[in-house]
Design a protein around this motif. Structure first.
Motif, PDB file in Angstrom:
ATOM      1  N   TYR A 166       0.849  -1.186   0.000  1.00 51.19           N
ATOM      2  CA  TYR A 166       0.000   0.000   0.000  1.00 51.19           C
ATOM      3  C   TYR A 166       0.885   1.236   0.000  1.00 51.19           C
ATOM      4  CZ  TYR A 166      -3.621   3.278   1.614  1.00 51.19           C
ATOM      5  OH  TYR A 166      -4.492   4.330   1.737  1.00 51.19           O
ATOM      6  N   ILE A 167       0.783   2.055  -1.055  1.00 52.39           N
ATOM      7  CA  ILE A 167       1.589   3.265  -1.198  1.00 52.39           C
ATOM      8  C   ILE A 167       0.646   4.455  -1.078  1.00 52.39           C
ATOM      9  CG2 ILE A 167       3.137   4.545  -2.720  1.00 52.39           C
ATOM     10  CD1 ILE A 167       3.594   1.765  -4.152  1.00 52.39           C
ATOM     11  N   SER A 168       0.865   5.291  -0.088  1.00 58.10           N
ATOM     12  CA  SER A 168      -0.134   6.317   0.208  1.00 58.10           C
ATOM     13  C   SER A 168       0.493   7.550   0.838  1.00 58.10           C
ATOM     14  CB  SER A 168      -1.197   5.746   1.152  1.00 58.10           C
ATOM     15  OG  SER A 168      -2.146   6.723   1.515  1.00 58.10           O
ATOM     16  N   ARG A 169      -0.262   8.631   0.769  1.00 62.12           N
ATOM     17  CA  ARG A 169       0.101   9.878   1.415  1.00 62.12           C
ATOM     18  C   ARG A 169      -0.629  10.033   2.753  1.00 62.12           C
ATOM     19  NH1 ARG A 169       3.622  13.532   2.616  1.00 62.12           N
ATOM     20  NH2 ARG A 169       2.921  15.689   2.523  1.00 62.12           N
ATOM     21  N   SER A 170      -1.475   9.057   3.115  1.00 61.62           N
ATOM     22  CA  SER A 170      -2.256   9.134   4.342  1.00 61.62           C
ATOM     23  C   SER A 170      -1.346   9.147   5.573  1.00 61.62           C
ATOM     24  CB  SER A 170      -3.209   7.945   4.441  1.00 61.62           C
ATOM     25  OG  SER A 170      -4.119   7.939   3.369  1.00 61.62           O
ATOM     26  N   ILE A 174       0.336  -6.438   5.302  1.00 61.60           N
ATOM     27  CA  ILE A 174       0.397  -5.551   4.151  1.00 61.60           C
ATOM     28  C   ILE A 174       1.592  -4.614   4.326  1.00 61.60           C
ATOM     29  CG2 ILE A 174      -0.765  -3.657   2.946  1.00 61.60           C
ATOM     30  CD1 ILE A 174      -3.413  -4.990   3.582  1.00 61.60           C
ATOM     31  N   ALA A 175       2.480  -4.582   3.323  1.00 57.59           N
ATOM     32  CA  ALA A 175       3.612  -3.664   3.353  1.00 57.59           C
ATOM     33  C   ALA A 175       3.109  -2.258   3.048  1.00 57.59           C
ATOM     34  CB  ALA A 175       4.660  -4.098   2.335  1.00 57.59           C
ATOM     35  N   VAL A 176       3.623  -1.284   3.768  1.00 57.82           N
ATOM     36  CA  VAL A 176       3.187   0.105   3.608  1.00 57.82           C
ATOM     37  C   VAL A 176       4.382   0.977   3.268  1.00 57.82           C
ATOM     38  CG1 VAL A 176       2.162   2.105   4.755  1.00 57.82           C
ATOM     39  CG2 VAL A 176       1.245  -0.179   5.189  1.00 57.82           C
ATOM     40  N   VAL A 177       4.196   1.841   2.271  1.00 51.68           N
ATOM     41  CA  VAL A 177       5.199   2.860   1.933  1.00 51.68           C
ATOM     42  C   VAL A 177       4.512   4.214   1.992  1.00 51.68           C
ATOM     43  CG1 VAL A 177       6.779   3.761   0.193  1.00 51.68           C
ATOM     44  CG2 VAL A 177       6.487   1.279   0.446  1.00 51.68           C
ATOM     45  N   LEU A 178       5.008   5.075   2.865  1.00 53.64           N
ATOM     46  CA  LEU A 178       4.462   6.422   2.992  1.00 53.64           C
ATOM     47  C   LEU A 178       5.194   7.376   2.046  1.00 53.64           C
ATOM     48  CD1 LEU A 178       4.212   6.848   6.867  1.00 53.64           C
ATOM     49  CD2 LEU A 178       2.357   6.363   5.286  1.00 53.64           C
TER      50      LEU A 178
END
Length: 272
Positions: free
Chosen positions: A147-151, A165-169
């Motif tokens: 999940y790639i997000s600006r949140s 789930i891998a997260v990239v900010l």
């Protein structure tokens, strides 16, 4: 009864105590047919043992943010329901039963069957929730997710289900919980690293406005071309969510030329 969600509750003996109007309309079973009857005695649930286990979990351990259960209608059709489950508490915090609140995601899952591995899909939507739900559904079906997000990290923590789930900010500020990036080439490297080690994975990329303020559209689209090639090579699926208000028509046309549209969006785009 005015709620659009299915609302179902059970007592400690796993008997129905609530079955709202949306549950009636979804299954064809009236509340009067189910109240005070045990989960095991009815054909409403595809897997009664799973329901019993969820009730036990929320009473003895913790509330459940996400779970998919299958209901059978009176016509013997299957409906997949995404639920959150929580404990029903008495005056002294003892467990009186469990409450399920959910919505029907059958149509979303049917769309999944038309998705083709190795492709990138453009999701044109001002709202983020539909694409996020689609992404999470695929992780429930066994795909590893990125999940790639600006949140904000706190919002992501609340939204993510109990799956890995891998997260990239998209941020220049380092974070203790998640990986961060502010560079297109670094993002490409992170996607390549993840998908090459998790073939048949799914990547949801939103917040592209972050890069459009830092790079030209030409630089951005060239990076997307490279990312799309990685997705094809690893037989993964990429969802690129775009707010149509943030792009010029010519830029949107370039994205639509490079990415596929979701099966249901191809129909909705047709003007008659």
């Amino acid at each position: 009864d005015s709620a659009s969600e299915l609302i179902i509750s059970f007592d400690m003996n796993h008997r129905f105590s609530t079955w709202n109007r949306t549950a009636e309309e979804t299954t064809g079973y009236k509340q009067i047919e189910l109240l005070n009857r045990s989960v095991d005695k009815l054909a409403v649930f595809e897997n009664p043992a799973e329901i019993n286990e969820i009730i036990k979990t929320v009473c003895e351990k913790q509330d459940l943010k996400y779970a998919n259960i299958i209901l059978r209608t009176k016509n013997n059709d299957k409906r997949v329901i995404r639920i959150a489950a929580s404990k029903l508490r008495g005056n002294e915090a003892e467990c009186l039963g469990a409450l399920f609140i959910g919505h029907d995601i059958t149509r979303d899952l049917e769309v999944h069957g038309k998705l083709i591995a190795g492709n990138g899909y453009l999701i044109v939507d001002e709202q983020s929730q539909p694409s996020f739900d689609l992404f999470v559904n695929l992780t429930y079906l066994g795909r590893k997710g990125m999940y790639i997000s600006r949140s904000s990290p706190s919002m992501i923590q609340k939204a993510l289900p109990n799956t890995k789930i891998a997260v990239v900010l998209l941020s220049q500020t380092k974070n203790n919980l998640y990986k961060t990036t502010e560079n297109l080439m670094d993002l490409k490297a992170k996607i390549e690293h993840f998908t090459s080690r998790n073939q048949n994975s799914v990547v949801l990329f939103e917040g592209l406005h972050y890069f459009l303020t830092k790079f030209s559209f030409q630089q951005f689209i060239e990076a997307l071309y490279a990312i799309n090639e990685i997705i094809a090579r690893t037989k993964s699926i990429l969802f690129l969510r775009v707010d149509p208000l943030m792009l010029q028509p010519s830029q949107m046309a370039v994205l639509k030329n490079e990415f596929l549209q979701l099966p249901h969006q191809r129909i909705e785009d047709v003007l008659i």
